[in-house]
Design an enzyme around this catalytic site. Structure first.
Site, PDB file in Angstrom:
ATOM      1  N   THR A 101      -9.748   2.946   6.495  1.00 10.64           N
ATOM      2  CA  THR A 101      -9.410   1.644   7.092  1.00 10.64           C
ATOM      3  C   THR A 101      -7.938   1.571   7.487  1.00 10.64           C
ATOM      4  O   THR A 101      -7.477   0.522   7.938  1.00 10.64           O
ATOM      5  CB  THR A 101      -9.713   0.490   6.111  1.00 10.64           C
TER       6      THR A 101
ATOM      7  N   ASP B 175       0.812  -1.211   0.000  1.00  7.44           N
ATOM      8  CA  ASP B 175       0.000   0.000   0.000  1.00  7.44           C
ATOM      9  C   ASP B 175       0.852   1.271   0.000  1.00  7.44           C
ATOM     10  O   ASP B 175       0.510   2.260  -0.652  1.00  7.44           O
ATOM     11  CB  ASP B 175      -0.931   0.006   1.213  1.00  7.44           C
ATOM     12  N   GLY B 176       1.959   1.264   0.744  1.00  5.93           N
ATOM     13  CA  GLY B 176       2.822   2.437   0.773  1.00  5.93           C
ATOM     14  C   GLY B 176       3.368   2.767  -0.595  1.00  5.93           C
ATOM     15  O   GLY B 176       3.409   3.936  -1.008  1.00  5.93           O
TER      16      GLY B 176
ATOM     17  N   ALA C 190      -5.796   8.789  20.864  1.00  5.48           N
ATOM     18  CA  ALA C 190      -5.610   8.698  22.322  1.00  5.48           C
ATOM     19  C   ALA C 190      -6.025   9.983  23.023  1.00  5.48           C
ATOM     20  O   ALA C 190      -5.214  10.626  23.694  1.00  5.48           O
ATOM     21  CB  ALA C 190      -4.159   8.345  22.649  1.00  5.48           C
TER      22      ALA C 190
END
Length: 253
Positions: free
Chosen positions: A154, A43-44, A178
């Site tokens: 995703t 994907d990269g 976070a």
């Protein structure tokens, strides 16, 4: 009908071996002369290829010679021309990032998956969020935040517990990474046309960096993000395995 193909591969041995085999079997032309650019890797590498070839008219068809391969088709050296003839096209508009650094420099970038802000020191970041010129959050204390496209929902967005967005939904995901305060804030869904601005509070004490896909900018004081409709990335997928199907399937695993 003869189809002209260009093959590009990541640095891995598996990808380069595939490029040699496909070139031997189907021939190859330079990218600028190709009807289709075939990207071999993960994907990269697919994201890097889309960015690098966005000025060319040819769509990109990826075959997975990497790890996850969410944006890629399965690798098979046989029947490539027939597969390309049946392939379905998805068109993706990237995000445009405009990041202002502490030294006043402004860095622009495009992101197919997401634009993310991340703390760059030991203390949590403090961010102010404005949407379309209206203040929406005075202070978000967090490890970071991101804006994701449906195509990128995703990826990092999903890992940060953001929603998966269907292709064609014309929305963006604003997701906190976070979050500490507000503790229960889970982010927001925004129209694709929205312009989002992050202002970094206490940037010297709490430094923040920004990423647009693989382009990083350190010591940012503000970051503006919006969809860029003037840029379109054309991606080809095998029938029944397009982005919409993959996004739905990802929610049931």
């Amino acid at each position: 009908m003869t189809i002209k193909l260009a093959f590009v591969a990541s640095r891995g041995q598996l990808a380069n071996g595939a490029r040699e085999e496909l070139t031997r079997r189907y021939g190859a032309v330079p990218e600028a002369e190709a009807d289709v650019i075939v990207a071999l890797g993960g994907d990269g590498f697919m994201l890097a290829t889309l960015h690098r070839t966005q000025h060319l008219p040819a769509p990109v068809y990826g075959m997975n010679r990497g790890t996850v391969g969410f944006l890629m088709n399965a690798y098979d050296a046989d029947g490539l021309v027939e597969r390309l003839g049946l392939a379905q096209e998805e068109v993706i508009n990237p995000l445009a990032m405009r990041a202002t650094r502490a030294d006043g420099r402004v860095i622009a970038g495009l992101a197919i998956n997401e634009v993310s802000l991340l703390r760059a020191g030991p203390q949590a970041a403090k961010l102010k969020i404005t949407v379309d010129g209206k203040l929406r959050m005075e202070e978000l204390v967090c490890d970071g935040a991101l804006i994701a496209t449906p195509a990128g929902s995703t990826a990092y967005n999903y890992s940060a517990h953001g929603p998966i967005l269907p292709i064609g939904s014309d929305v963006l995901a604003l997701t906190a990474i976070a979050p500490f305060r507000p503790r229960r804030w889970r982010g927001a869904l925004l129209p694709k046309t929205a312009s989002v601005r992050f202002d970094v509070l206490e940037p010297e004490k709490r430094p923040v960096m920004a990423d647009a896909d693989n382009r990083s900018v350190r010591n940012v004081t503000s970051v503006e993000v919006r969809s860029e409709p003037e840029v379109s990335h054309r991606i080809l997928f095998d029938p029944g395995h397009g982005l919409e199907e993959r996004l739905i399937r990802e929610q049931f695993v």
